[in-house]
Design a protein around this motif. Structure first.
Motif, PDB file in Angstrom:
ATOM      1  N   HIS B  21       0.837  -1.213   0.000  1.00 46.89           N
ATOM      2  CA  HIS B  21       0.000   0.000   0.000  1.00 46.89           C
ATOM      3  C   HIS B  21       0.862   1.248   0.000  1.00 46.89           C
ATOM      4  N   SER B  41       3.449  -9.642   5.545  1.00 48.41           N
ATOM      5  CA  SER B  41       3.643  -8.190   5.532  1.00 48.41           C
ATOM      6  C   SER B  41       3.947  -7.678   4.126  1.00 48.41           C
ATOM      7  N   SER B 223       5.328  -3.859   7.644  1.00 50.75           N
ATOM      8  CA  SER B 223       4.105  -4.374   8.239  1.00 50.75           C
ATOM      9  C   SER B 223       2.950  -3.964   7.351  1.00 50.75           C
ATOM     10  N   LYS B 224       2.090  -4.908   7.071  1.00 49.53           N
ATOM     11  CA  LYS B 224       0.873  -4.635   6.298  1.00 49.53           C
ATOM     12  C   LYS B 224       1.142  -3.815   5.031  1.00 49.53           C
ATOM     13  N   GLU B 248       3.056  -3.452  14.187  1.00 49.59           N
ATOM     14  CA  GLU B 248       1.766  -3.742  13.595  1.00 49.59           C
ATOM     15  C   GLU B 248       0.736  -2.726  14.057  1.00 49.59           C
ATOM     16  N   ALA B 251       1.227   0.405  11.996  1.00 48.86           N
ATOM     17  CA  ALA B 251       0.777   0.323  10.611  1.00 48.86           C
ATOM     18  C   ALA B 251      -0.739   0.388  10.515  1.00 48.86           C
ATOM     19  N   ALA B 252      -1.422  -0.009  11.559  1.00 53.01           N
ATOM     20  CA  ALA B 252      -2.873  -0.134  11.489  1.00 53.01           C
ATOM     21  C   ALA B 252      -3.555   1.228  11.344  1.00 53.01           C
TER      22      ALA B 252
END
Lengths: 440, 252
Positions: B21, B41, B223-224, B248, B251-252
């Protein structure tokens, strides 16, 4: 007014072909009778079609429609064109025996063969009224196959080879079929008999002179391997792209023999190679391998029938088809293990690689086992190239076609390992490389 | 001077799911970067997109390699330009001899660059020299590509190719997976032997363990689908101690 147009049936066309040829076909008396009988067999059934089990995937009524008239004997101009075609052959260093348009061409053939080999023309033997068994050469229908009967009826010539007991030939015997005419049938029948303990390599090539189109090859070879003999048999089908090649091998293996066969089909629009291999003595081994490299609208059929009639024989079949564009590969492998053939070990593996959505492959293994102490195994796969392998090669710098080519060469390579003669194996590999290079 | 590899705001989808992303990363020659992160990830996705593996859709951002648009190039063009991906799971290719594969690949790269192809004797000399310098037994070269190789042998074969092709960017995807500690050390020694001021490496790993053997200049935590933290080699130790959970949340 209605005009009814009545098309002759394929059998009627064939009758005309036979009637027109009969007077020029070699052999009178019992030979002519044998031809007549063979032709009657054929005429009763006509060209095999999809409702004939053995020909289910290769319907000759659709693919051939009818039997073409026999080619005229080659004239000087035809021989000249055949000579030019011979210059393109990859196989060198062999005893060359050339059949042009179905007729033996002494001027293009090696006249002095090494010690231990005898050679005759089939036509000479059939014409020899003093030879009491000459008609048997047209009666060797160890199979009831109808195209073998047609071949017996129409065979114009061929070579009859013998190898003496214990003779170990240093050069391959190379039968080359050259077509120079179009819309004509070439009908040939050849023989090779190996004496006890002898060793020989037989190569058969099928090629066309420039301009020869839509011809039909109807060939048969009859091979006997005497006790302890070693026979390597390589076939290279490189006929014109719109020709047909219907060929049969009838092979009888004696005690302790080794037979290694490899058939490579890259030419012809329609081809069928059928091999009937019979184990006639114990402790014999056969490798019967093949590769088809097909594209366009080619149709190639490999039909192998192995008869294990006696104990302690082994056989291994490895077949690979590479099918591109709208081509069609057929593999039928039948293994018959007769009640007495205990300790038979028979294996068969056939794999087809489809390179396009339109490509088609039919694999039909058939095992019929009547003995209880045997090992038989078969496998058949059909699939596309593995994407993960392709990506690995491309990530190492190989362009797409080169990556595919490397994987295709590996795919066919296993079947080519049966070719013991290194230079002949190189010929097969080179044929595959050329085929791959033409893919661009 | 422009960076060797410049990943800018990269967004990648697989089928309908966005995996990356807006990832950015700059790698200069001579540098060794470690990319760490939990499973899922996007670490391997990044390596695959850089190498050009089909099946990924780049929906935004760009990747420049030596100033050129990498995403416009086929995988083989990228290899010829100097991108090398050492696979997490190198494939077995039955029927293709290792030597044939190495020669075909090396010559394809050279041809693409307009260089002369190696003759067979010159190639043999070269591959033997590289194998000797990396302590790779000649016996490995006589088999089919990776056929019957242990996990460690497969990774050493990747290192051999790295030495032979002399890429300017090596991406090592989870090099430690499936290796015991001895095999890991041997493979890492090979990688270290190939470190140079002209070559950059991106070491993708889940565990800090590998970084004891291949010591990075920079560490990035993913992460993510994003890089959430970058730092020096001490960042890896911090991760080992505290785990990925802290990132994490970020990143959220």
């Amino acid at each position: 007014m209605n005009v009814a147009l009545i098309k002759p049936t394929a059998a009627e066309v064939a009758s005309d072909v036979f009637a027109a040829a009969r007077d020029r076909l070699p052999g009178k008396g019992p030979v002519a009778e044998a031809r007549r009988a063979a032709f009657d067999d054929f005429a009763k059934k006509g060209l095999p079609h999809r409702r004939v089990e053995e020909w289910k995937y290769t319907d000759l009524r659709v693919l051939l429609r009818e039997v073409a008239a026999l080619a005229a004997p080659p004239d000087a101009a035809a021989l000249k064109r055949a000579e030019a075609a011979l210059a393109t052959l990859d196989v060198t260093g062999a005893h060359r025996l050339v059949l042009v348009d179905g007729v033996f061409a002494p001027s293009l053939s090696d006249t002095t063969l090494e010690a231990g080999v005898t050679t005759h023309r089939l036509a000479d033997i059939l014409n020899d009224a003093g030879n009491a068994t000459r008609a048997d050469l047209l009666r060797t229908n160890a199979t009831a196959d109808i195209m073998v009967a047609l071949n017996a009826a129409l065979a114009t010539d061929g070579v009859v080879l013998g190898v003496a007991d214990d003779a170990k030939l240093t050069k391959p015997l190379h039968i080359v079929h050259v077509a120079t005419q179009s819309a004509a049938s070439l009908a040939t029948r050849s023989f090779l008999k190996l004496g006890k303990g002898s060793q020989a390599t037989l190569v058969e090539s099928f090629i066309a002179a420039g301009g020869a189109q839509t011809y039909q090859t109807h060939d048969a070879v009859v091979l006997w391997a005497g006790e302890g003999a070693h026979l390597d048999h390589i076939r290279l089908v490189e006929d014109a792209r719109d020709a047909a090649n219907i060929s049969t091998a009838i092979v009888t293996l004696g005690t302790g023999t080794q037979y290694r066969a490899f058939n490579l089909t890259s030419g012809a629009a329609v081809s069928r190679y059928q091999a009937f291999v019979r184990f006639g003595g114990e402790n014999a081994h056969a490798d019967v391998n093949g590769v088809s490299l097909l594209n366009g609208r080619q149709h190639a059929d490999n039909t192998l029938v192995l008869d294990h009639t006696v104990p302690h024989c082994t056989s291994n079949e490895v077949f690979r088809a590479v099918v591109d564009e709208a081509a069609h590969s057929v593999f039928q492998g039948r293994i018959n293990v007769h009640p007495d053939a205990q300790k038979t070990d028979a294996r068969m593996m056939t794999r087809a690689l489809l390179l396009s959505d339109e490509a088609e492959a039919d694999n039909k293994p058939e095992l019929e086992i009547f003995a209880d102490d045997v090992q038989c195994g078969h496998g058949a796969t059909t699939g596309a190239l593995d994407d993960s392998l392709l990506f690995y090669l491309r990530a190492r710098g190989l362009p797409e076609k080169e990556a595919q080519a490397l994987l295709i060469q590996a795919f066919v390579g296993e079947a080519m390992e049966a070719i013991a003669d290194e230079s002949l194996r190189d010929v097969a590999i080179a044929t595959a490389e050329r085929w791959l290079a033409r893919r661009g | 001077m422009s960076a060797l590899l410049e990943v800018r705001n990269l967004q990648v989808r697989v089928e309908e799911r966005e995996i990356l992303h807006g990832l950015s990363l700059t790698v200069n020659k001579g540098e060794v970067h470690a990319i760490m992160g939990p499973n899922g990830s996007g670490k391997s996705t990044l390596s695959h997109v850089i190498a050009g593996k089909p099946g990924y859709e780049v929906t935004g951002g760009e990747i420049l390699f030596k100033g050129e648009d990498l995403l416009e190039m086929s995988p083989d063009e990228r290899a010829a330009k100097g991108v090398f991906l050492a696979f997490q799971y190198p494939v077995e290719i039955p029927g293709v001899a290792t030597m044939t594969f190495l020669r075909t690949a090396l010559n394809a790269q050279r041809k693409a660059r307009g260089e002369s192809e190696y003759s067979t004797p010159d190639f043999l000399k070269k591959v033997r020299a590289v194998a000797a310098s990396l302590n790779i037994p000649q016996e490995m070269l006589r088999r089919g590509v990776n056929v019957g190789f242990s996990g460690g042998e497969k990774k050493r074969n990747e290192v051999l190719q790295m030495g032979l092709f002399e890429p300017s960017l090596c991406i090592l995807d989870e090099m430690d997976s499936g290796l015991d500690i001895d095999a890991l050390r041997i493979a890492a020694d090979g990688v270290n032997a190939l470190r140079s001021s002209e070559r950059a490496m991106v070491v993708i790993t889940h565990y800090q363990r590998l970084l004891n053997y291949i010591v990075p200049d920079f560490v990035h935590v993913m992460s993510k689908g994003r890089v959430v933290k970058s730092g020096g080699k001490e960042l890896a130790l911090e991760l080992e101690e505290k785990g990925y959970a802290q990132f994490e949340e970020q990143a959220a």
